[in-house]
Design a protein around this motif. Structure first.
Motif, PDB file in Angstrom:
ATOM      1  N   GLY A 405      13.710 -35.774  43.004  1.00 55.64           N
ATOM      2  CA  GLY A 405      12.933 -35.053  44.007  1.00 55.64           C
ATOM      3  C   GLY A 405      12.715 -35.866  45.268  1.00 55.64           C
ATOM      4  N   ILE A 479       7.277 -31.741  49.912  1.00 53.65           N
ATOM      5  CA  ILE A 479       7.044 -32.216  48.542  1.00 53.65           C
ATOM      6  C   ILE A 479       5.555 -32.226  48.247  1.00 53.65           C
ATOM      7  CG2 ILE A 479       7.036 -34.636  49.283  1.00 53.65           C
ATOM      8  CD1 ILE A 479       8.276 -35.341  46.528  1.00 53.65           C
ATOM      9  N   VAL A 561       9.561 -29.304  46.817  1.00 55.91           N
ATOM     10  CA  VAL A 561       9.743 -30.101  45.611  1.00 55.91           C
ATOM     11  C   VAL A 561       8.359 -30.302  45.006  1.00 55.91           C
ATOM     12  CG1 VAL A 561      10.518 -32.287  44.659  1.00 55.91           C
ATOM     13  CG2 VAL A 561      11.785 -31.241  46.544  1.00 55.91           C
ATOM     14  N   ASP A 563       6.315 -31.946  42.328  1.00 56.99           N
ATOM     15  CA  ASP A 563       6.331 -33.014  41.325  1.00 56.99           C
ATOM     16  C   ASP A 563       5.032 -32.962  40.535  1.00 56.99           C
ATOM     17  OD1 ASP A 563       6.852 -35.204  39.801  1.00 56.99           O
ATOM     18  OD2 ASP A 563       6.823 -36.667  41.427  1.00 56.99           O
ATOM     19  N   LEU A 593      11.750 -26.607  43.544  1.00 55.61           N
ATOM     20  CA  LEU A 593      12.258 -27.518  42.524  1.00 55.61           C
ATOM     21  C   LEU A 593      11.025 -27.997  41.781  1.00 55.61           C
ATOM     22  CD1 LEU A 593      14.449 -29.200  41.151  1.00 55.61           C
ATOM     23  CD2 LEU A 593      14.117 -30.947  42.916  1.00 55.61           C
TER      24      LEU A 593
END
Length: 652
Positions: A405, A479, A561, A563, A593
């Motif tokens: 990522g 992110i 992304v 996480d 993602l």
């Protein structure tokens, strides 16, 4: 026994006196697991800090007694309390990234705890530290013992914290979200380890968590907290089989799983009320789906439920003062859903295509500066995400998920060698004539037969971009980091944190437009607007994660992304965030993602799944294929380790 008797904790804040804990009582016996659950901001972590006498400078014990085998710990001097803290009562903190000393090797930190609370010294203490690193699942413990915390993943740092605490051999353990950052296999390993310690040494465990699956498999007793008070306490089997408080029932309905896929989760509306206000009635009343007229003016007490076994108590007027035959109209449970049919596979253009991605970290340097040894964190992975789709990346901690990522969002350029390509395709939208044209905006609509055509329609390799092209790519790919506290600037207020990205990547917005956007963002992620004027340290872990999510959404990216975006969130807030992500995906064509170890979340939100092991993808396909009919033994092992809420018949 460890007895908590009517403890009250007050904090001095700018808004006034905060009653963080308002009269808590519970008893923890040796060999027993007592789970403390509830929403972020309800006082769970403050309870843990109070028991360890580690309150912040503006906090104080305003009343009550903490009895440890007949001795009131609140009467001890700080010098005597240091012998208790770590030796008799250990604690695993919620955020390992901020609990570990960044300038000390992890082995030195574990040895320090061992030497402080056991007779072992020197080589014997180091050998014990290596043994505990092995027991908590750190690979190559003899080598990793000399690593600094920054060289470890979030899950590995959490395991170091657990090893450090257990190595001191405490009688009681306060575990504040001990498995939040762990993947399911290591989580199962740690929970089995704690069960073994309970059998061997009679360890008493106060487990603070929002993972009801873990609670279902571990706890003997469960206490549910809300706004500084316990609202329900019961034996674990009885709690899951027959919860009585409306809050408990709504929490169980908010759990994501495959059965709820395609429909909105029953997220509880609103947030925990600020604890500096005076309460005239039930604190949950504004969010309750069974609220009665007198709930707003009568404070309920914690009382036994008439039709339940001894030990089941509830703080609710439905059981102690049901004066109304029917409740008044209550706020509807928030269920943010999408309308309209989803686009078919043929209608979805490709957004990101990763080919043979490799990430290598230098372990040591040669005499003239050249790299001597390398660590291959990601060993050649390929995958793709279509516009409006979610790809879940799952696997054990340290397998390369987060590294993948970070490489995509260009955060490893100066610390690692990256090979391969990451092709970012342009956004497309249907024109008024029905033809599809390339757009420059980050949120282009997706129409039938959309294909990137026309001048400037060629995909760009993210790893080859620089300058203004890289700046535009950063706007399109954002992110959400795993550790919300470490990723937020502690010197900036929340408004400044959120505005930072807008000023850099959306300079066309004026001050009024930015302010309006920030108000919308905090509303969307479930924070009050007064949060904009506060600093990150004033929030709980889950609230900080919501700030991090709002920051990623601020510049309106095409791909996020994520996480572990819900790992720090309790069940109800997790449902709000998952509903929000689904809604944004439908409205804006967002792609995700989704890096996570929560298989329940994967079952609910993911379209496709890729399973990583040791830097490589070992199985990939649709969510139904990978989770329903896995072909790899590793995937089957992951799924077998997932904790599930088991609702057995209640005791008579």
């Amino acid at each position: 026994m460890l007895k908590i008797e009517d403890i009250k904790v007050h904090l001095d804040a700018e808004a006034g006196l905060v009653r963080a804990i308002d009269g808590m009582r519970l008893t923890l016996s040796r060999g027993e697991t007592f789970a403390l659950v509830g929403e972020s901001g309800c006082g769970k972590s403050m309870t843990a800090l109070a028991l360890m006498r580690l309150l912040p400078e503006n906090g104080r014990i305003a009343g009550g007694r903490l009895d440890l085998d007949g001795q009131d710990l609140f009467d001890l001097s700080e010098a005597r309390m240091r012998d208790v803290r770590g030796g008799r009562i250990g604690m695993i903190f919620q955020e390992p990234g901020t609990s570990l000393n960044p300038v000390m090797k992890v082995g030195d930190q574990i040895v320090e705890a061992i030497e402080a609370h056991t007779p072992l010294r020197g080589a014997a203490a180091r050998a014990k530290a290596v043994d505990w690193l092995r027991r908590v699942g750190i690979p190559e413990p003899e080598r990793r013992i000399d690593d600094y915390p920054f060289r470890m993943s979030g899950g590995q740092k959490q395991r170091v914290m657990i090893a450090m605490t257990l190595a001191a051999e405490p009688h009681y353990l306060i575990a504040d979200e001990p498995t939040t950052a762990l993947d399911v296999t290591i989580q199962a390993q740690i929970l089995d380890l704690l069960k073994d310690l309970q059998r061997e040494r009679g360890l008493g465990l106060l487990l603070i968590t929002h993972d009801l699956g873990v609670v279902s498999g571990m706890a003997h007793q469960v206490a549910l907290m809300y706004a500084g008070q316990i609202v329900e306490v019961a034996p674990a089997q009885d709690f899951f089989a027959a919860p009585r408080h409306p809050y408990a029932r709504l929490l169980l309905k908010a759990l994501p799983d495959a059965d709820r896929r395609g429909e909105p989760l029953a997220a509880i509306p609103g947030t925990v009320p600020p604890l500096w206000q005076d309460f005239d009635g039930c604190r949950f009343a504004p969010r309750c789906d069974r609220v009665m007229v007198h709930c707003g003016s009568t404070c309920p007490s914690l009382a036994a439920v008439p039709d339940r076994p001894a030990g089941h108590e509830v703080r609710c007027l439905l059981y102690t003062d049901p004066r109304e035959a029917l409740p008044r109209a209550a706020p509807q449970v928030a269920a943010v859903g999408a309308t309209g049919p989803a686009p078919s596979a043929a209608q979805r253009p490709l957004l990101l295509e990763v080919k043979d991605l490799k990430v290598r970290y230098p372990l040591s340097r040669g005499f003239l500066g050249g790299s001597k040894k390398w660590f291959d964190a990601v060993g050649g992975v390929s995958w793709s995400i279509e516009a409006g789709r979610t790809l879940a990346l799952v696997g054990e901690s340290g397998c390369g998920k987060t590294t993948t990522g970070k490489a995509i969002v260009q955060l490893l350029r100066r610390v690692a060698t990256i090979e391969g390509q990451a092709w970012l395709h342009p956004a497309v939208t249907p024109s008024s004539t029905g033809k599809v044209a390339t757009t420059a905006g980050p949120h282009a609509g997706i129409g039938p037969g959309a294909q990137p055509v026309g001048q400037g329609g060629a995909p760009q390799d993210l790893f080859a971009l620089d300058g203004e092209a890289l700046r535009e790519a950063r706007r399109q790919v954002q992110i959400i980091f795993q550790d919300p506290f470490a990723s937020l600037n502690p010197r900036l207020r929340v408004q400044e944190v959120l505005e930072e990205g807008l000023l850099a990547l959306r300079p066309e917005l004026d001050a009024a437009a930015r302010q309006a956007l920030l108000h919308d963002l905090v509303d969307q992620v479930g924070l009050r607007r007064d949060a904009l004027g506060r600093f990150p340290h004033e929030f709980s872990g889950g609230q900080r994660q919501r700030i991090a999510i709002a920051r990623a959404l601020a510049v309106e990216p095409r791909l996020i992304v994520c996480d572990e975006p819900t790992s720090a969130l309790d069940v109800s807030v997790q449902a709000q965030i998952l509903n929000l992500l689904r809604e944004l995906q439908r409205e804006r064509g967002l792609s995700f993602l989704f890096i996570t170890h929560n298989i329940g979340v994967v079952e609910y939100i993911a379209d496709d799944v890729a399973v990583m092991q040791a830097g490589r993808i070992v199985e990939a396909g649709s969510c139904a294929q990978v989770l329903g009919e896995p072909t790899q033994a590793y995937t089957r092992t992951l799924l077998a380790a997932v904790p599930r809420v088991v609702q057995r018949p209640a005791a008579a």
